[in-house]
Scaffold this motif. Structure first.
Motif, short mmCIF file in Angstrom:
data_model
loop_
_atom_site.label_atom_id
_atom_site.label_comp_id
_atom_site.label_asym_id
_atom_site.label_seq_id
_atom_site.Cartn_x
_atom_site.Cartn_y
_atom_site.Cartn_z
N ALA A 134 0.84 -1.21 0.00
CA ALA A 134 0.00 0.00 0.00
C ALA A 134 0.87 1.25 0.00
O ALA A 134 0.64 2.18 -0.78
N LEU A 135 1.88 1.24 0.86
CA LEU A 135 2.77 2.40 0.96
C LEU A 135 3.56 2.60 -0.34
O LEU A 135 3.74 3.73 -0.80
N THR A 136 4.01 1.51 -0.92
CA THR A 136 4.80 1.58 -2.16
C THR A 136 3.98 2.20 -3.28
O THR A 136 4.42 3.13 -3.96
N LEU A 137 2.78 1.67 -3.49
CA LEU A 137 1.97 2.15 -4.61
C LEU A 137 1.45 3.56 -4.37
O LEU A 137 1.50 4.41 -5.27
N SER A 138 0.98 3.80 -3.16
CA SER A 138 0.32 5.08 -2.90
C SER A 138 1.31 6.19 -2.57
O SER A 138 1.37 7.19 -3.28
N ALA A 139 2.10 6.01 -1.52
CA ALA A 139 2.98 7.09 -1.07
C ALA A 139 4.25 7.22 -1.91
O ALA A 139 4.70 8.33 -2.17
N LEU A 140 4.81 6.09 -2.33
CA LEU A 140 6.10 6.17 -3.02
C LEU A 140 5.95 6.29 -4.53
O LEU A 140 6.74 6.95 -5.18
N GLU A 141 4.96 5.62 -5.10
CA GLU A 141 4.77 5.69 -6.56
C GLU A 141 3.68 6.66 -6.97
O GLU A 141 3.49 6.93 -8.15
N GLY A 142 2.95 7.18 -6.00
CA GLY A 142 1.97 8.22 -6.28
C GLY A 142 0.73 7.79 -7.04
O GLY A 142 0.07 8.62 -7.66
N LEU A 143 0.39 6.51 -6.97
CA LEU A 143 -0.87 6.08 -7.61
C LEU A 143 -2.04 6.63 -6.80
O LEU A 143 -1.94 6.80 -5.58
N GLY A 144 -3.14 6.87 -7.48
CA GLY A 144 -4.34 7.35 -6.79
C GLY A 144 -4.89 6.27 -5.87
O GLY A 144 -4.55 5.09 -6.02
N ASN A 145 -5.75 6.69 -4.93
CA ASN A 145 -6.25 5.71 -3.96
C ASN A 145 -7.08 4.60 -4.62
O ASN A 145 -6.97 3.44 -4.26
N LYS A 146 -7.89 4.99 -5.64
CA LYS A 146 -8.72 3.96 -6.29
C LYS A 146 -7.85 2.98 -7.08
O LYS A 146 -8.11 1.78 -7.09
N GLU A 147 -6.85 3.51 -7.75
CA GLU A 147 -5.99 2.64 -8.56
C GLU A 147 -5.17 1.72 -7.65
O GLU A 147 -5.00 0.53 -7.96
N THR A 148 -4.68 2.28 -6.54
CA THR A 148 -3.91 1.45 -5.60
C THR A 148 -4.78 0.33 -5.04
O THR A 148 -4.38 -0.83 -5.00
#
Lengths: 184, 156
Positions: A134-148
């Motif tokens: 979750a942290l990798t996709l959302s906080a580190l890679e900047g994916l949106g919450n729905k996409e993550t």
């Protein structure tokens, strides 16, 4: 993507159009590689996962249903491949972080900076898998919450729970590290 | 979500999950959350301060190497190749933009005309014509070998 929809590009890529295939790879490969590297902390492993993700993509493209974005689908595949590798790998794969010295810093500051980077790497790596994803996709890679959430196969609510727990864990560990350093 | 619908608790949840930077918050809640931050800054100050520290730490985790240069090439080489029949079809389509029915129909018609012409000619030169002709054919080899050689004087 200029003037061509993702579905068009996928259709062309599935039909063997080399330029559409190359565009798909150049557009999505970097994030897949970064996610895999952040999860596995090993360049060769990240390379294998990226390659395997695209191999699966080539097989899936002829029957592609535009239910999800290609990037979301690819991240899901990459994460699942990383999970498999982490499950098989005992102990957890870790690589020495690359040299990250800043010439502008004094030697003792360089050391402190290096320790901090190494510390955050280690703390993220030590998080439970789902929190780390979750942290990798959302906080580190900047994916949106729905996409993550879609990439992880969970709800946005569940994603927020994982992110919250991950951040709380990191905060408490890093705070403990700081207070330990202050005592020394 | 409208500006009035968001609560202090929800904004605190957003900070806890996504960090201090509103850009990381969900699009549909961002505007309302930012308005509440401005309206009641004291309610969020401690949470924001903690979140900023962690965000800064997370930003240090950007030491991800670039994918190796050969990786894209290897992946593209493994991609599906266009089928030859598909290529042939597209080549034919480029020759006949109106579709393949027209040339197929023309080919069948040509074949039919050819067959009809062939049969009508064969009728004229067939077995009946042979029976009616004045030419006589020997059915036995009772002639001498010289007959086959023709006139020996005239030479061959």
């Amino acid at each position: 993507m200029s003037g061509i929809s993702e579905l068009d590009q996928i259709t062309k890529a599935a039909a063997g159009d080399k330029s559409a295939q190359a565009a798909l790879v150049h557009r999505h490969m970097p994030i897949i590689y970064r996610v895999a590297y952040r999860m596995l902390r090993e360049e060769a492993e990240a390379e294998d996962v990226t390659q395997e993700t695209f191999l699966r993509a080539w097989k899936a493209l002829p029957d592609w249903q535009p239910k999800a974005k290609f990037s979301t689908w690819a991240c899901t595949v990459a994460i699942n491949l990383c999970r498999d590798r982490l499950r098989k790998a005992k102990p957890v794969l870790m690589e020495t972080p690359p040299e990250t010295t800043d010439a502008a810093l004094r030697p003792e500051e360089q050391l402190a900076s290096k320790q901090a980077v190494s510390g955050i790497h280690a703390q993220i790596a030590a998080l439970p898998d789902r929190q780390r994803e979750a942290l990798t996709l959302s906080a580190l890679e900047g994916l949106g919450n729905k996409e993550t959430a879609a990439a992880m196969g969970i709800t946005v609510h569940a994603l927020e729970g994982l992110l919250g727990r991950a951040r709380r864990t990191l905060k408490s560990v890093l705070r403990a590290d700081i207070s330990k350093d202050e005592k020394q | 979500m409208t500006k009035s619908a968001i609560t202090i608790e929800r904004v605190l949840d957003l900070i806890a999950a996504y960090g201090a930077h509103p850009a990381a918050w969900p699009d549909h809640e961002r505007e309302a959350a930012e308005a509440l931050l401005i309206a009641k800054p004291e309610a969020f100050e401690p949470a924001l301060q903690e979140a900023v520290e962690l965000d800064q730490m997370l930003m240090q985790d950007d030491q991800v190497p670039e994918p190796p240069a050969h990786l894209a090439t290897t992946i593209i080489e493994g991609a599906p190749v266009a089928q030859k029949s598909a290529q042939r079809q597209s080549w034919l389509r480029s020759l006949f933009p109106m579709g393949l029915r027209l040339p197929t129909g023309a080919a069948i018609a040509s074949l039919g005309i050819g067959l009809m012409a062939g049969y009508s000619y064969a009728g004229d030169t067939g077995f009946d014509a042979y029976l009616e002709s004045d030419v006589t054919y020997t059915d036995t080899l009772d002639a001498s070998f010289d007959d086959w050689l023709g006139d020996p004087e005239g030479g061959l």
